[in-house]
Design an enzyme around this catalytic site. Structure first.
Site, PDB file in Angstrom:
ATOM      1  N   GLN A 126      55.528  43.172  50.941  1.00 52.61           N
ATOM      2  CA  GLN A 126      54.148  42.444  50.942  1.00 52.61           C
ATOM      3  C   GLN A 126      52.948  43.331  50.430  1.00 52.61           C
ATOM      4  O   GLN A 126      52.085  42.977  49.984  1.00 52.61           O
ATOM      5  CB  GLN A 126      53.535  41.922  52.236  1.00 52.61           C
ATOM      6  CG  GLN A 126      54.404  40.929  52.840  1.00 52.61           C
ATOM      7  CD  GLN A 126      53.978  40.725  54.572  1.00 52.61           C
ATOM      8  OE1 GLN A 126      54.345  41.252  55.198  1.00 52.61           O
ATOM      9  NE2 GLN A 126      53.221  39.714  54.304  1.00 52.61           N
TER      10      GLN A 126
ATOM     11  N   CYS B 269      51.378  34.107  57.885  1.00 49.56           N
ATOM     12  CA  CYS B 269      51.885  35.044  57.129  1.00 49.56           C
ATOM     13  C   CYS B 269      50.633  35.721  56.550  1.00 49.56           C
ATOM     14  O   CYS B 269      49.856  34.758  55.797  1.00 49.56           O
ATOM     15  CB  CYS B 269      52.874  34.761  56.208  1.00 49.56           C
ATOM     16  SG  CYS B 269      53.403  36.127  55.375  1.00 49.56           S
ATOM     17  N   LEU B 270      50.546  37.065  56.235  1.00 51.92           N
ATOM     18  CA  LEU B 270      49.398  37.717  55.531  1.00 51.92           C
ATOM     19  C   LEU B 270      49.591  37.371  54.057  1.00 51.92           C
ATOM     20  O   LEU B 270      48.614  37.338  53.475  1.00 51.92           O
ATOM     21  CB  LEU B 270      49.390  39.226  55.981  1.00 51.92           C
ATOM     22  CG  LEU B 270      49.152  39.478  57.262  1.00 51.92           C
ATOM     23  CD1 LEU B 270      49.103  41.198  57.446  1.00 51.92           C
ATOM     24  CD2 LEU B 270      47.746  39.125  57.614  1.00 51.92           C
TER      25      LEU B 270
ATOM     26  N   HIS C  44      60.738  36.999  61.182  1.00 53.34           N
ATOM     27  CA  HIS C  44      59.685  37.011  60.141  1.00 53.34           C
ATOM     28  C   HIS C  44      59.709  38.006  59.080  1.00 53.34           C
ATOM     29  O   HIS C  44      59.865  37.955  57.809  1.00 53.34           O
ATOM     30  CB  HIS C  44      58.431  36.540  60.560  1.00 53.34           C
ATOM     31  CG  HIS C  44      57.151  36.247  59.509  1.00 53.34           C
ATOM     32  ND1 HIS C  44      56.807  35.243  59.528  1.00 53.34           N
ATOM     33  CD2 HIS C  44      56.711  37.082  58.691  1.00 53.34           C
ATOM     34  CE1 HIS C  44      55.989  35.103  58.513  1.00 53.34           C
ATOM     35  NE2 HIS C  44      55.856  36.345  57.887  1.00 53.34           N
ATOM     36  N   GLU C  45      59.644  39.386  59.790  1.00 53.95           N
ATOM     37  CA  GLU C  45      59.403  40.482  58.824  1.00 53.95           C
ATOM     38  C   GLU C  45      60.700  40.895  58.089  1.00 53.95           C
ATOM     39  O   GLU C  45      60.722  41.286  56.735  1.00 53.95           O
ATOM     40  CB  GLU C  45      58.876  41.675  59.614  1.00 53.95           C
ATOM     41  CG  GLU C  45      57.536  41.496  60.161  1.00 53.95           C
ATOM     42  CD  GLU C  45      56.643  40.924  59.245  1.00 53.95           C
ATOM     43  OE1 GLU C  45      56.548  41.277  58.108  1.00 53.95           O
ATOM     44  OE2 GLU C  45      55.568  40.237  59.766  1.00 53.95           O
TER      45      GLU C  45
ATOM     46  N   GLY D 181      52.536  41.939  61.812  1.00 56.37           N
ATOM     47  CA  GLY D 181      53.699  42.577  61.149  1.00 56.37           C
ATOM     48  C   GLY D 181      53.296  42.425  59.641  1.00 56.37           C
ATOM     49  O   GLY D 181      52.641  41.827  59.110  1.00 56.37           O
TER      50      GLY D 181
ATOM     51  N   HIS E 138      61.162  38.758  55.081  1.00 55.38           N
ATOM     52  CA  HIS E 138      60.425  39.354  53.658  1.00 55.38           C
ATOM     53  C   HIS E 138      61.321  40.164  52.976  1.00 55.38           C
ATOM     54  O   HIS E 138      61.115  40.241  51.885  1.00 55.38           O
ATOM     55  CB  HIS E 138      59.464  40.135  54.320  1.00 55.38           C
ATOM     56  CG  HIS E 138      58.127  39.177  54.532  1.00 55.38           C
ATOM     57  ND1 HIS E 138      57.503  38.297  53.575  1.00 55.38           N
ATOM     58  CD2 HIS E 138      57.456  39.080  55.761  1.00 55.38           C
ATOM     59  CE1 HIS E 138      56.452  37.862  54.004  1.00 55.38           C
ATOM     60  NE2 HIS E 138      56.427  38.065  55.120  1.00 55.38           N
TER      61      HIS E 138
END
Ligand SMILES: [Zn+2]
Length: 169
Positions: A50, A92-93, A134-135, A45, A138
């Site tokens: 991000q 998380c990226l 999660h997304e 995701g 963000h």
């Protein structure tokens, strides 16, 4: 086009993103870049903040591109339902190398729009429910780290600061 992923502490990651009001070529280019960047990372995701774009857009693909047609694109997503509870490890990226167990609802229903502005509803349980939450976090400037209890969060933040000081972040 691949876009650099903003890491914890970076610009725009900790602020709420604005709603999208035009489903135009610029949005399509953004979404294509997000999907490409997510697959290259690789991740399941990615949210627009991000990659430094303060817009309410996220992409999810639990197969990381391995199965065609599984990518979910959501523009201006909102929760309609959140039920149950799950406790699983999450990463998380924007926080490479860190994982933690985060409590999340087990099932969610989300409404939003696809890349062309067509309304869509996505229902998810388990990992998909987790990825959606999660997304969407963000888009409000919230990282999984912010959902941890004080000490757990402090330990990770301290490690990141150490990496920042040594130029490794
Ligand atoms: Zn993330």
């Amino acid at each position: 086009m691949l876009r650099p992923i903003v890491r914890f502490g970076g610009p725009g990651l900790h602020a709420p993103a604005a709603r999208v009001d035009r489903f135009d070529a610029e949005l399509h280019a953004l979404i294509d870049d997000m999907i490409e960047t997510m697959y290259a990372a690789p991740g399941i995701g990615l949210a627009a903040p991000q990659i430094g774009v303060a817009r309410r857009v996220c992409v999810i693909d639990l197969s990381v591109g391995k199965r065609g047609g599984e990518v979910i694109t959501l523009v201006n997503p909102e929760f309609v339902e959140r039920t149950g509870m799950q406790l699983e490890e999450e990463g998380c990226l924007s926080l490479p190398g860190f994982n933690a167990t985060v409590p999340r609802p087990e099932r969610v229903v989300v409404t939003g729009f696809d890349r062309d502005g067509t309304p869509r509803t996505v229902e998810g349980t388990g990992l998909l429910a987790r990825a959606l939450q999660h997304e969407m976090d963000h888009l409000d400037g919230v990282l999984f780290l912010d959902r941890l209890r004080g000490i757990k969060r402090d330990i990770i933040v301290r490690k990141i600061h150490k990496l920042q000081r040594s130029g490794k972040w």
